[in-house]
Design a protein around this motif. Structure first.
Motif, PDB file in Angstrom:
ATOM      1  N   LEU A  17       0.840  -1.206   0.000  1.00  0.00           N
ATOM      2  CA  LEU A  17       0.000   0.000   0.000  1.00  0.00           C
ATOM      3  C   LEU A  17       0.875   1.256   0.000  1.00  0.00           C
ATOM      4  O   LEU A  17       0.633   2.198  -0.754  1.00  0.00           O
ATOM      5  N   GLU A  18       1.897   1.237   0.812  1.00  0.00           N
ATOM      6  CA  GLU A  18       2.812   2.374   0.894  1.00  0.00           C
ATOM      7  C   GLU A  18       3.523   2.614  -0.444  1.00  0.00           C
ATOM      8  O   GLU A  18       3.688   3.762  -0.868  1.00  0.00           O
ATOM      9  N   ALA A  19       3.924   1.554  -1.111  1.00  0.00           N
ATOM     10  CA  ALA A  19       4.614   1.682  -2.400  1.00  0.00           C
ATOM     11  C   ALA A  19       3.686   2.289  -3.449  1.00  0.00           C
ATOM     12  O   ALA A  19       4.096   3.176  -4.205  1.00  0.00           O
ATOM     13  N   VAL A  20       2.435   1.833  -3.501  1.00  0.00           N
ATOM     14  CA  VAL A  20       1.467   2.371  -4.467  1.00  0.00           C
ATOM     15  C   VAL A  20       1.224   3.852  -4.180  1.00  0.00           C
ATOM     16  O   VAL A  20       1.204   4.676  -5.092  1.00  0.00           O
ATOM     17  N   GLN A  21       1.067   4.195  -2.922  1.00  0.00           N
ATOM     18  CA  GLN A  21       0.821   5.583  -2.566  1.00  0.00           C
ATOM     19  C   GLN A  21       2.031   6.474  -2.846  1.00  0.00           C
ATOM     20  O   GLN A  21       1.880   7.638  -3.212  1.00  0.00           O
ATOM     21  N   GLU A  22       3.230   5.920  -2.728  1.00  0.00           N
ATOM     22  CA  GLU A  22       4.441   6.678  -3.047  1.00  0.00           C
ATOM     23  C   GLU A  22       4.511   6.983  -4.545  1.00  0.00           C
ATOM     24  O   GLU A  22       4.841   8.106  -4.943  1.00  0.00           O
ATOM     25  N   VAL A  23       4.190   5.996  -5.360  1.00  0.00           N
ATOM     26  CA  VAL A  23       4.177   6.212  -6.813  1.00  0.00           C
ATOM     27  C   VAL A  23       3.104   7.238  -7.170  1.00  0.00           C
ATOM     28  O   VAL A  23       3.322   8.126  -8.001  1.00  0.00           O
ATOM     29  N   TRP A  24       1.938   7.144  -6.540  1.00  0.00           N
ATOM     30  CA  TRP A  24       0.869   8.102  -6.806  1.00  0.00           C
ATOM     31  C   TRP A  24       1.282   9.515  -6.382  1.00  0.00           C
ATOM     32  O   TRP A  24       1.017  10.490  -7.090  1.00  0.00           O
ATOM     33  N   ALA A  25       1.939   9.643  -5.241  1.00  0.00           N
ATOM     34  CA  ALA A  25       2.360  10.968  -4.769  1.00  0.00           C
ATOM     35  C   ALA A  25       3.297  11.624  -5.785  1.00  0.00           C
ATOM     36  O   ALA A  25       3.159  12.818  -6.094  1.00  0.00           O
ATOM     37  N   PHE A  26       4.228  10.858  -6.337  1.00  0.00           N
ATOM     38  CA  PHE A  26       5.131  11.395  -7.347  1.00  0.00           C
ATOM     39  C   PHE A  26       4.353  11.771  -8.610  1.00  0.00           C
ATOM     40  O   PHE A  26       4.534  12.857  -9.170  1.00  0.00           O
ATOM     41  N   SER A  27       3.476  10.876  -9.054  1.00  0.00           N
ATOM     42  CA  SER A  27       2.676  11.129 -10.262  1.00  0.00           C
ATOM     43  C   SER A  27       1.784  12.346 -10.070  1.00  0.00           C
ATOM     44  O   SER A  27       1.650  13.183 -10.964  1.00  0.00           O
ATOM     45  N   ARG A  28       1.174  12.446  -8.913  1.00  0.00           N
ATOM     46  CA  ARG A  28       0.296  13.575  -8.589  1.00  0.00           C
ATOM     47  C   ARG A  28       1.069  14.891  -8.662  1.00  0.00           C
ATOM     48  O   ARG A  28       0.602  15.879  -9.230  1.00  0.00           O
ATOM     49  N   GLN A  29       2.267  14.899  -8.104  1.00  0.00           N
ATOM     50  CA  GLN A  29       3.103  16.098  -8.139  1.00  0.00           C
ATOM     51  C   GLN A  29       3.410  16.494  -9.588  1.00  0.00           C
ATOM     52  O   GLN A  29       3.330  17.673  -9.945  1.00  0.00           O
ATOM     53  N   GLN A  30       3.748  15.527 -10.419  1.00  0.00           N
ATOM     54  CA  GLN A  30       4.041  15.804 -11.823  1.00  0.00           C
ATOM     55  C   GLN A  30       2.802  16.341 -12.544  1.00  0.00           C
ATOM     56  O   GLN A  30       2.897  17.260 -13.356  1.00  0.00           O
ATOM     57  N   LEU A  31       1.653  15.764 -12.234  1.00  0.00           N
ATOM     58  CA  LEU A  31       0.400  16.215 -12.852  1.00  0.00           C
ATOM     59  C   LEU A  31       0.076  17.657 -12.466  1.00  0.00           C
ATOM     60  O   LEU A  31      -0.264  18.478 -13.311  1.00  0.00           O
TER      61      LEU A  31
END
Length: 96
Positions: A17-31
Motif C-alpha cells: 500500500l505504501e509503495a502504491v501511494q508513493e508512486v501516486w504521490a510522485f505522479s500527482r506532483q508531476q500532474l
C-alpha cells in the motif's frame, strides 16, 4: 519486492500500500506542476478499484492538471469518471 495488484488493499501488507501511494504521490506532483506534457498512468483504475487510492483524490488531481498536460489511462478496470477526465483510454479486455 515486485508484485502485481490483484487483491484489495486490505489483503496486502502496509509495504505494498505504501509503495502504491508513493508512486501516486510522485505522479500527482508531476500532474499538478505540469512538469511533463504527457503522462501515462498504467493501471490507475485498478489501484482505485482495489482501494489503494481514493477515487475522489484521483479525480480532483486530474481535474486540476494544467490544460497542456495530456493524460493516457490504461488497464482493465476503469471507472467512468476516470475515463471522462482522460485524454485517451486504453482498456484491456479479456475474452470469456
Amino acid at each position: 519486492m515486485a508484485t502485481c495488484l490483484a487483491e484489495p488493499a486490505p489483503t496486502h501488507g502496509g509495504e505494498i500500500l505504501e509503495a502504491v501511494q508513493e508512486v501516486w504521490a510522485f505522479s500527482r506532483q508531476q500532474l499538478l506542476h505540469g512538469s511533463v506534457d504527457l503522462m501515462v498512468l498504467d493501471e490507475l483504475g485498478l489501484a482505485v478499484e482495489l482501494g489503494y487510492l481514493p477515487l475522489q483524490e484521483v479525480l480532483t488531481t486530474l481535474e486540476q492538471r494544467p490544460p497542456h498536460l495530456d493524460v493516457i489511462l490504461t488497464g482493465p478496470s476503469m471507472a467512468p469518471e476516470l475515463m471522462a477526465l482522460a485524454d485517451q483510454v486504453t482498456q484491456l479486455r479479456r475474452g470469456c
